[in-house]
Scaffold this active site. Structure first.
Site, PDB file in Angstrom:
ATOM      1  N   GLU A   1     102.112 103.640 -72.941  1.00  0.00           N
ATOM      2  CA  GLU A   1     101.059 103.258 -71.974  1.00  0.00           C
ATOM      3  C   GLU A   1     101.359 103.588 -70.562  1.00  0.00           C
ATOM      4  O   GLU A   1     100.542 104.293 -69.856  1.00  0.00           O
ATOM      5  CB  GLU A   1     100.924 101.541 -71.846  1.00  0.00           C
ATOM      6  CG  GLU A   1     100.181 101.220 -72.940  1.00  0.00           C
ATOM      7  CD  GLU A   1     101.006 100.864 -74.156  1.00  0.00           C
ATOM      8  OE1 GLU A   1     102.264 100.920 -73.987  1.00  0.00           O
ATOM      9  OE2 GLU A   1     100.376 100.613 -75.102  1.00  0.00           O
TER      10      GLU A   1
ATOM     11  N   HIS B   1      99.326  88.595 -76.746  1.00  0.00           N
ATOM     12  CA  HIS B   1      97.959  89.492 -76.994  1.00  0.00           C
ATOM     13  C   HIS B   1      96.886  88.820 -76.482  1.00  0.00           C
ATOM     14  O   HIS B   1      95.846  88.853 -76.906  1.00  0.00           O
ATOM     15  CB  HIS B   1      97.867  89.738 -78.316  1.00  0.00           C
ATOM     16  CG  HIS B   1      99.264  90.606 -79.127  1.00  0.00           C
ATOM     17  ND1 HIS B   1     100.439  90.173 -79.217  1.00  0.00           N
ATOM     18  CD2 HIS B   1      98.663  91.881 -79.334  1.00  0.00           C
ATOM     19  CE1 HIS B   1     100.827  91.440 -79.455  1.00  0.00           C
ATOM     20  NE2 HIS B   1     100.399  92.429 -79.695  1.00  0.00           N
TER      21      HIS B   1
END
Lengths: 395, 402
Positions: free
Chosen positions: B138, B207
């Site tokens: 990322e 998450h």
């Protein structure tokens, strides 16, 4: 070897150290407009990792050598002037000086065009100059004035020159490496035949971002050249204390690498043009520039607590990039001592003038605080499905 | 103290779906564990609850599959019906066709079609370079997108889940947000960073993060949150066309919302809030998934005789204080319902902003309902209690309006 001349006796008294081998004796030519090529051998051969290194013989012209000398003298003078300005408290914050490493900036410029991109970390003053930045812009930026290249809002670590293809100027160690890959991605996307040189230091070579970016660059054959300016010290930590494998050119593993003597401007030039050719055809390559900085990491670091003064002066005597070019110029009779001294005086004057002018430049206006946070005019106009124009008004 | 506990009791009992208890009954120990959701001076609101509440069916997991205004017959209306992720894809596709500089990069966006199908079929159409499958890195691919944006490309960087973008925080903050400023205006970063965030269905703590609160202080970026297919498409297009870096927050549970959207091209404004339901009594400010919880609560409130004004703020940075201000001036009461964390969340900033600017117009202190300051638990019931539920909204409005 002595050359017959019609010039002053000074030339006869010069000591000519046979540090290089030349194959073409020529008549003394005062004019620096000569384009006759000189072949010089680099001081140290290149070492390659998964690639055949380029030849040691570099072709150059007297004009190029003179420009090397002048540019490096300018950069050196500028950094020393920045040192004094910092001590006079006209430059605040962080100031990372590049003296000792000028050969990398100058050699790289000689091998590429302004359409190729360079991005580096915070030791960016000299690369900025190489890319077309003016002395006034850089001193004004260092002193936080309006005429600075970033309007005084960036500082020492944020020099940028869009027209010159210089993308900065970044404060966070290693963060510029993915940006550099993005520049290369864009070049590939637009099908330009240009490359991106992403510079980072031996300290940043241990960042994960580097390896992530390398992976992506290799995966997609991006025209990215990653240049590790190895000055052997990551701030105060020597390279052998920070890296298990200080052979930075090898750490790309599947990406070929080349180790270059970064104090030899001609070697840098050779390596960079070789790398450019490689990157356009085959994808990324790592260049490790073996270089050295005379100052500490920044102005707040004396630079002598982790290395001996003997080491610094030893490198200065044996490997200084400007001295090396000076010797070449003298050896090939392209200029004599006096001319070179004159150039240095001229450069000093130029720098002093630029500083004086920069000091006169005003500080930014208070309104400048809010300019450039966003591009002028937020977002898009809004049209509902009924075509009514609505625009937000902020308090 | 007793008043607060009784309010908790009301909320927790309602959550369990049982009939509404007498408010003077003793509270069981378990209900104390449901956390105080009304944190301002919760005055007892006994009289209005007692006797006027209809124990109707209260939905505890409020994910609406239909938006109010698409309830009318489908056949004769103009436009076409689609799901939210399809709306995002339509917006993205139109922009990619319109401008060759627009490209997408992210994990599994290309050949796989996007983990939430937002980029489905785009890679075969536009090629692998324009819809780029990145490795799981990322920090670097966000940095790469920003570097590409510096040269004029317009990347849409997808984080598979917003929480993963925490790894790219340095790139988003320093290089995306601040580069325009530190370069003195030389470089613009027209990048869009998007991805689903928010609390899903038992996805676990890592998450289920809400990154709006972390990103809101970064100078130089704009943040928007979409909530319906209509505004998802419009905001996606506006974000791509914007010269500023925009972070577009989607929500994991809203991807399957269906709505009828116009056939013609439209672009929404990034700085505007959306008036969902005009009203007179109280202003309810919300965004993303909480909009649906609010609208459910509104059904109950309307039955009770309240007339709330619901505004979906959409623009999280900067706030649309114009619309919000006008609403506050009308109703004089504000309730903020958000899914963000209580500490330092969007609601906290919005409360401060409204207090600063519209203090004179407020008849009551602002109530802010937000998620609890806990990592989102896996267990379903606990997860429910972390997030604001419609009954809590109802109670809050009643408290506010008394």
């Amino acid at each position: 070897m002595a050359l017959s001349t019609h010039r002053s006796t000074a030339t006869l008294l010069r000591h000519l150290k046979a540090t290089t081998t030349t194959t073409i004796p020529f008549l003394r030519n005062l004019s620096t407009n000569s384009t006759s090529t000189i072949t010089v051998e680099t001081s140290v051969p290149f070492t390659g990792h998964k690639i055949d290194p380029p030849s040691r013989s570099v072709e150059t012209t007297p004009q190029e050598l003179m420009s090397f000398f002048r540019d490096m003298a300018l950069m050196r003078r500028k950094e020393i002037a920045a040192d004094s300005l910092y001590k006079a408290k006209l430059i605040r914050g962080f100031c990372h000086l590049y003296d000792g490493q000028e050969a990398v900036a100058v050699g790289m410029e000689a091998a590429i065009t302004k359409k190729d991109c360079i991005i580096t970390a915070y030791r960016d003053h000299c690369i900025f100059l190489g890319r077309g930045g003016t002395l006034l812009e850089s001193f004004a930026e260092l002193m936080g004035r309006k005429d600075g290249c970033s309007k005084g809002k960036g500082g020492s670590m944020h020099f940028y020159k869009k027209e010159g293809g210089f993308y900065g100027g970044h404060g966070i160690v290693g963060a510029q490496i993915p940006l550099g890959c993005g520049l290369a991605f864009s070049q590939k996307y637009k099908n330009e035949e240009n490359v991106t040189f992403t510079l980072y230091g031996d300290g940043a070579a241990n960042q994960g971002q580097l390896f992530e970016a390398l992976n992506m660059a290799a995966l997609w054959d991006l025209p990215a050249i990653l240049v590790c300016e190895n000055n052997h010290y990551g701030m105060g930590t020597a390279e052998w204390r920070a890296a298990k494998s200080p052979a930075y050119y090898k750490r790309g593993d599947y990406v070929p690498g080349l180790k270059v003597d970064g104090m030899d401007a001609l070697a840098v030039k050779q390596a960079c043009s070789f790398a450019k050719e490689h990157a356009l055809k085959n994808g990324p390559i790592i260049l490790e520039m073996d270089t050295y900085r005379y100052h500490g990491h920044s102005m707040s670091d004396p630079g002598s607590t982790y290395r001996t003064r003997d080491e610094i002066s030893g490198v200065r005597q044996e490997r200084d990039p400007i001295e090396r070019v000076r010797k070449l110029l003298l050896l090939h009779d392209i200029a004599n001592e006096k001319e070179l001294k004159d150039i240095e005086k001229e450069v000093r004057k130029e720098v002093d003038e630029a500083i004086a002018k920069a000091k006169e430049s005003p500080l930014p206006e208070p309104s400048e605080l809010f300019i450039n946070v966003y591009v002028k005019g937020y977002g898009a106009e809004s049209f509902g499905a009924d075509r009514k124009e609505v625009r937000a008004v902020l308090p | 103290m007793a008043a607060v506990l009784q309010t908790i009791g009301a909320a927790s009992a309602a959550l369990s779906g049982g009939s509404f208890p007498d408010h003077s009954s003793k509270l069981s120990v378990s209900s104390i564990h449901s956390l105080p959701v009304i944190r301002s001076d919760a005055r007892p609101n006994l009289s209005s609850i007692h006797g006027s509440f209809r124990a109707g069916k209260l939905i505890s997991k409020a994910v609406a599959t239909k938006v109010e205004n698409s309830a009318t017959s489908a056949a004769s209306k103009p436009g076409h019906e689609l799901l939210l992720f399809e709306a995002l894809r339509e917006g993205l596709e139109e922009e990619m066709e319109r401008d060759p500089r627009v490209c997408v990069m992210g994990e599994d966006v290309g050949h796989y079609g996007g983990s939430y199908k937002v980029t489905k079929d785009l890679a075969p159409k536009f090629g692998d370079l324009r819809v780029l499958d990145t490795p799981i890195a990322e920090n670097s691919f966000t940095g790469m997108g920003i570097g590409a944006a510096m040269t004029g490309l317009r990347p849409v960087i997808e984080g598979m889940n917003m929480g993963f973008l925490l790894l790219a925080f340095n790139q988003i903050s320093d290089n995306c947000g601040m580069l325009h400023y530190t370069s003195g205006g030389q470089f613009t970063i027209p990048a869009v960073i998007r991805g689903p965030g928010g609390v899903g269905r038992q996805l676990g703590a890592e998450h289920s993060q809400r990154l709006e609160s972390y990103f809101q202080s970064i100078p130089g970026i704009q943040m928007v949150a979409c909530s319906t297919p209509y505004n998802a498409k419009g905001l996606m297009k506006a974000a791509i066309r914007s010269e500023n870096p925009v972070v577009l927050f989607e929500h994991v549970l809203l991807y399957n919302l269906k709505e009828r959207i116009p056939d013609e091209e439209y672009v929404l404004s990034l700085e505007e809030a959306e008036m969902v339901r005009p009203g007179e009594h109280v202003t309810i400010l919300t965004y993303s998934r909480m909009r649906y919880h609010v609208m459910q609560a509104v059904k109950t409130l309307v039955n009770k005789g309240y007339d709330p004004e619901v505004i979906d703020i959409r623009s999280l940075k900067p706030f649309d204080l114009y619309t919000i201000g006008n609403s506050v001036k009308k109703t004089h009461r504000v309730l903020i319902v958000e899914e963000c964390m209580r500490t330092g969340g969007i609601g906290a900033s919005l409360t401060a902003a409204i207090n600063e600017n519209f203090h004179d117009y407020l008849d009551a202190p602002i109530i802010c309902l937000s998620s609890q300051d806990v990592p989102t638990p896996y267990a379903g019931t606990l997860e429910e209690w972390t997030v604001v539920q419609p009954p809590q909204i109802v109670t809050a409005v009643e408290q506010l309006c008394q």
